[in-house]
Write an enzyme that holds these catalytic residues in place. Structure first.
Site, PDB file in Angstrom:
ATOM      1  CD  GLU A  17      -0.930   0.156   3.779  1.00 48.05           C
ATOM      2  OE1 GLU A  17      -1.449   1.255   3.945  1.00 48.05           O
ATOM      3  OE2 GLU A  17      -1.050  -0.790   4.568  1.00 48.05           O
ATOM      4  CE  LYS A  77      -6.282   5.576   6.186  1.00 49.23           C
ATOM      5  NZ  LYS A  77      -6.459   5.704   7.649  1.00 49.23           N
ATOM      6  CB  VAL A  97      -5.185  -3.155   3.941  1.00 47.61           C
ATOM      7  CG1 VAL A  97      -5.409  -4.650   3.703  1.00 47.61           C
ATOM      8  CG2 VAL A  97      -3.929  -2.938   4.778  1.00 47.61           C
ATOM      9  CG  ASP A 126     -14.607   4.418  11.748  1.00 47.89           C
ATOM     10  OD1 ASP A 126     -14.420   3.762  10.706  1.00 47.89           O
ATOM     11  OD2 ASP A 126     -13.940   5.430  12.041  1.00 47.89           O
ATOM     12  CB  SER A 128     -11.294  -0.787   8.381  1.00 44.83           C
ATOM     13  OG  SER A 128     -10.433  -0.844   7.263  1.00 44.83           O
ATOM     14  CD  GLN A 129     -13.870   1.389   1.791  1.00 45.46           C
ATOM     15  OE1 GLN A 129     -13.724   0.909   0.669  1.00 45.46           O
ATOM     16  NE2 GLN A 129     -13.804   2.691   2.018  1.00 45.46           N
ATOM     17  CG  ASP A 130      -8.097  -2.286   5.687  1.00 42.01           C
ATOM     18  OD1 ASP A 130      -8.256  -1.653   4.622  1.00 42.01           O
ATOM     19  OD2 ASP A 130      -7.221  -1.996   6.529  1.00 42.01           O
ATOM     20  CE  LYS A 147      -2.645   1.074  10.614  1.00 42.06           C
ATOM     21  NZ  LYS A 147      -3.220   0.333   9.494  1.00 42.06           N
TER      22      LYS A 147
END
Length: 284
Positions: A17, A77, A97, A126, A128-130, A147
């Site tokens: 990335e 981002k 990612v 919230d 993540s699209q990851d 993370k």
């Protein structure tokens, strides 16, 4: 062409990335990491391609100069969802990612590397699209877990709900980016060959998910998770949306006198090495 691929035919390839360089690290350290990652790939015999969008063009294999242009001019981002918008509007965009996995799969890259993946943030809706991209794309992702700033319990549950397979590389515990331990058990593998056997099984049965290969931060650079949690409680959030993670990582680096930054750099370097080894043996 919307996509400019600089992949050298015949070489094992690892996708990486751009967000980690543009939004995750200070500029000096980001460039040093880029050079070191490229050096590792040359020494080991694989090609590391950094993927990003520059002025609306998707570049697979960005140069140092192009990366510096993104840092200087600024770059959004983006996750998978934002790719067509960034391209159509001619923007600079740093891939997360999710976007990296999506683009990698479109051009045949099966191994992707990062530091830590996104997940579920604490206290609000919230996600993540990851996670959703990993749930729909068959690839191998080498990371040091999620993370440390995330809601660990909720993210771990979401990984299970989305049926995303994960294995600990020479570890029985799910690592948390800066931290080696989380108290959550994962299936352990001892070798790259074991990883590839699982991946080949996924391919044979049509299991279209990302195999997360969890590689803990080197022990000498670890920052324990309970320390990270105490520090996070002291931080007053001054960002929202996609800016939350870069904001918190910067604050943690300041509060630990650079220990988290050193951990980040160390784990990324080790993850590049492992991803390269996987790609090389997959190629055979």
């Amino acid at each position: 062409m919307i996509i400019e691929s600089r992949i050298e035919k015949g070489n094992p390839v690892v996708g990486m990335e751009t967000t980690v360089f543009v939004h995750g690290l200070p500029r000096k350290e980001a460039i040093e990491l880029f050079r070191r990652a490229k050096e590792i790939s040359r020494e080991k015999g694989f090609q590391l391609v950094v993927i990003g969008i520059l002025k609306g063009k998707i570049i697979v294999g960005m140069s140092e100069e192009e990366l510096e242009t993104m840092m200087r001019e600024g770059a959004d981002k983006i996750g998978t969802r934002e790719i067509p918008i960034a391209v159509a509007k001619g923007k600079n965009a740093a891939t997360t990612v999710s976007a990296t996995i999506f683009l990698s799969r479109r051009i045949g890259i099966e191994v992707v590397v990062t530091g830590g993946t996104g997940g579920v943030h604490p206290g609000r809706v919230d996600v993540s699209q990851d996670l959703t991209e990993m749930a729909s794309s068959r690839t191998i992702l080498v990371s040091s877990g999620i993370k440390s700033i995330l809601d660990v319990e909720a993210t771990f549950e979401m990984l299970e709900t989305l049926e995303i397979p994960l294995v600990g590389f020479k570890t029985d515990e799910f690592p948390l980016f800066f931290s080696r331990k989380s108290g959550r058990r994962v299936p352990r593998v001892e070798s790259v060959e074991e990883v590839l056997k699982i991946y080949e099984t996924m391919r044979e049965i049509g299991f279209e998910k990302t195999l997360m290969v969890l590689n803990p931060v080197p022990e000498e650079y670890e920052v324990p998770h309970d320390e990270i949690e105490r520090l996070l409680e002291k931080i007053e959030l001054e960002a929202e949306g996609k800016e939350v993670t870069p904001f918190l990582l910067k604050k943690l680096a300041e509060m630990t006198n650079g220990r988290t930054l050193k951990a980040n750099l160390a784990l990324l370097e080790e993850n590049v090495k492992l991803a390269g080894e996987i790609a090389m043996k997959l190629k055979r």
